[in-house]
Write an enzyme that holds these catalytic residues in place. Structure first.
Site, mmCIF file in Angstrom:
data_model
loop_
_atom_site.group_PDB
_atom_site.id
_atom_site.type_symbol
_atom_site.label_atom_id
_atom_site.label_comp_id
_atom_site.label_asym_id
_atom_site.label_seq_id
_atom_site.Cartn_x
_atom_site.Cartn_y
_atom_site.Cartn_z
ATOM 1 N N CYS A 44 -4.053 -9.552 0.697
ATOM 2 C CA CYS A 44 -2.967 -8.712 1.203
ATOM 3 C C CYS A 44 -1.621 -9.417 1.116
ATOM 4 C CB CYS A 44 -3.250 -8.298 2.641
ATOM 5 S SG CYS A 44 -1.988 -7.195 3.317
ATOM 6 N N CYS A 49 -1.132 -6.054 -0.780
ATOM 7 C CA CYS A 49 -0.278 -5.110 -0.058
ATOM 8 C C CYS A 49 1.183 -5.532 0.029
ATOM 9 C CB CYS A 49 -0.803 -4.911 1.367
ATOM 10 S SG CYS A 49 -2.577 -4.931 1.540
ATOM 11 N N LYS A 52 3.067 -6.010 -3.412
ATOM 12 C CA LYS A 52 3.088 -4.676 -4.024
ATOM 13 C C LYS A 52 4.128 -3.787 -3.348
ATOM 14 C CE LYS A 52 0.067 -1.887 -2.655
ATOM 15 N NZ LYS A 52 -1.274 -1.397 -2.287
ATOM 16 N N TYR A 180 -5.827 4.137 -5.988
ATOM 17 C CA TYR A 180 -4.514 3.896 -5.406
ATOM 18 C C TYR A 180 -3.769 2.757 -6.096
ATOM 19 C CZ TYR A 180 -6.372 -0.053 -2.701
ATOM 20 O OH TYR A 180 -6.928 -1.248 -2.329
ATOM 21 N N GLU A 184 -0.184 3.384 -7.806
ATOM 22 C CA GLU A 184 0.960 2.650 -7.260
ATOM 23 C C GLU A 184 1.682 1.853 -8.342
ATOM 24 O OE1 GLU A 184 -0.602 2.022 -2.656
ATOM 25 O OE2 GLU A 184 -1.095 0.530 -4.182
ATOM 26 N N HIS A 439 14.415 18.350 14.869
ATOM 27 C CA HIS A 439 15.095 19.047 13.771
ATOM 28 C C HIS A 439 16.452 18.412 13.471
ATOM 29 C CE1 HIS A 439 16.067 22.451 11.196
ATOM 30 N NE2 HIS A 439 17.261 22.482 11.790
ATOM 31 N N GLU A 444 8.768 17.740 11.257
ATOM 32 C CA GLU A 444 8.672 18.885 12.158
ATOM 33 C C GLU A 444 7.706 19.938 11.628
ATOM 34 O OE1 GLU A 444 12.139 21.663 12.377
ATOM 35 O OE2 GLU A 444 13.052 20.257 10.966
#
Length: 460
Positions: A44, A49, A52, A180, A184, A439, A444
């Site tokens: 990682c 991770c 990356k 993934y 990515e 908002h 939302e």
């Protein structure tokens, strides 16, 4: 601790899971050592991770600059690959140093070298003429990229690990894979101006994800300039004077400067001496463990990607905590793998938690309600962009609990972390609806979805 052992606990692998287990155990008063054959921090921090995500952020600036023009900005920009790589490497070294320092502060002895099991209580540090004994051993060696050795010319390809250290940015790249990591890196290279092709043998990218997510993201990444070829794989890679010729199963030949395979990862178990210690592997080649992470050897445990249960860094850390509670605090625990949120840092990114629509229809006792919205984010109002955002809620019709949330679009990973709290808590659709919207935001939409989707309108 019996005097015959050098340590109470010896950990093999100083990634996120191994480091957490070692620190907690040492802070609890036990004698602990940890061995790492490369750099402290594991996949990682060093080659996964973290670097990356830096690359994703670097590459996304091109898209942001283009968006800025619609807001009146004039942007003149150029990208310096060597400068970025240097900055990335400096930061990774800093983070690795922090991990090592925290081990020292906790009283953990750090052994630099490859540890191999000689028996159930003994490890050898390869090349250092050193053997160490321990009452208990924890294996946390993670995983490594898998490359299809049967493809002629595969020696010319790189994996994700080499992609972090390319000496120069290629002009053309082909990425094989649909998971993934492949998606990515396709976004990373395309964002940096590289002519990018993604090929995958399956019918669509991100196998195992919700079908609406898969279809939506495939369309969106093509809008970012990535050429996607599905139902296809390599038959050979040929090196020529001008580049690498990718020969594909559909008869196409595509010449690129770099070929990257992101076709999966496998548990890092080779050469660890597991068989000499009585540690068995399962049918997938991962270390076989029970619910409490114990292997088939009485005094050896394993956590993280080497067990191939749920290969996520935060999961490995939680497995480490459960190991410590179980073994050293007389508080048996196992990690709950249900409703774990995850993100794909594609461009646009994906955030998911819980069940896909298909999974829900197979596992929920009754009907399933599905709520979907697709819209253009407000950010693109002035740009003419046709990028769309997807939000989807999957609801158990009988209990009305929201059992799955799927988001594709800007800030999806940030949103899904908070949505995961509600899914993990088992909140109902009515409780989501009772939450007042913020908002104007994209998020939302998650609490304003009212109309159920007809089953025959889904991607799957």
């Amino acid at each position: 601790m019996p005097e015959s052992y050098d340590y109470d606990l010896f950990v093999i692998g100083a990634g996120s899971g191994g480091v957490r287990a070692a620190r907690l155990t040492a802070l609890g008063g036990k004698r602990v050592a940890i061995a790492e054959e490369f750099r402290v921090g594991g996949t990682c921090v060093i080659r996964g991770c973290v670097p990356k995500k830096f690359m994703v952020m670097a590459s996304d600036f091109a898209h942001q600059f283009e968006t800025a023009k619609g807001y009146g900005w004039t942007v003149e920009a150029a990208f310096d690959w060597p400068k970025f790589i240097q900055a990335k490497d400096v930061e990774i070294a800093r983070l690795s140093g922090i991990y090592a320092a925290n081990l020292g502060k906790a009283g953990v002895d750090l052994v630099h070298g490859r540890a191999v099991l000689k028996d159930a209580h003994t490890v050898e540090i390869v090349g250092k003429d050193q053997t160490i004994t321990a009452e208990k051993i924890l294996v946390a060696t993670g995983g490594r990229p898998w490359m299809p050795a049967e493809v002629p010319g595969i020696e010319h390809a790189i994996s994700s690990e080499e992609a972090f250290h390319l000496p120069e940015l290629p002009k053309r790249i082909l990425i094989a894979g649909g998971g993934y990591i492949a998606v990515e890196f396709a976004g990373i290279f395309a964002g940096l101006g590289v002519e990018t092709t993604l090929i995958y043998r399956g019918p669509n990218i991100l196998r195992g994800f919700d079908d609406d997510v898969r279809a939506h993201l495939a369309g969106e990444i093509e809008k970012r300039g990535i050429k996607v070829i599905l139902g296809c794989q390599h038959t050979a890679i040929e090196k020529t004077a001008t580049g690498l010729v990718n020969k594909l199963g559909n008869g196409m030949e595509i010449e690129t400067d770099v070929v990257m395979f992101a076709t999966g990862r496998e548990p890092h178990v080779k050469g660890l001496g597991l068989e000499t210690a009585g540690v068995e592997l399962n049918d997938q080649g991962a270390i076989r463990v029970d619910a409490l992470s114990k292997t088939t050897a009485d005094n050896i445990w394993a956590i993280g990607d080497v067990t191939d249960r749920m290969n996520l860094t935060p999961v490995a850390i939680r497995e480490a905590v459960a190991f410590h509670e179980t073994v050293y605090r007389d508080n048996p625990q196992h990690f709950d793998y249900e409703a774990v949120a995850t993100a794909v840092f594609s461009q646009p990114p994906v955030g998911i938690v819980g069940l896909s629509e298909s999974e829900a229809r197979h596992s929920c006792p009754g009907a399933v309600d599905v709520y979907v919205t697709r819209f253009r984010p407000m950010k693109y109002a002035f740009t003419g962009s046709d990028e769309r955002m997807l939000m989807k809620l999957v609801v158990d019709a009988e209990s009305q609990k929201v059992v799955g949330v799927h988001i594709v679009g800007p800030e999806a990973p940030e949103m899904i972390q908070l949505a995961a709290i509600a899914v993990k808590a088992g909140l109902t659709k009515a409780q989501w609806d009772a939450t007042c919207a913020v908002h104007p935001t994209m998020a939302e939409e998650l609490v304003t979805l009212k109309e159920k989707q007809s089953p025959n309108t889904s991607a799957g």
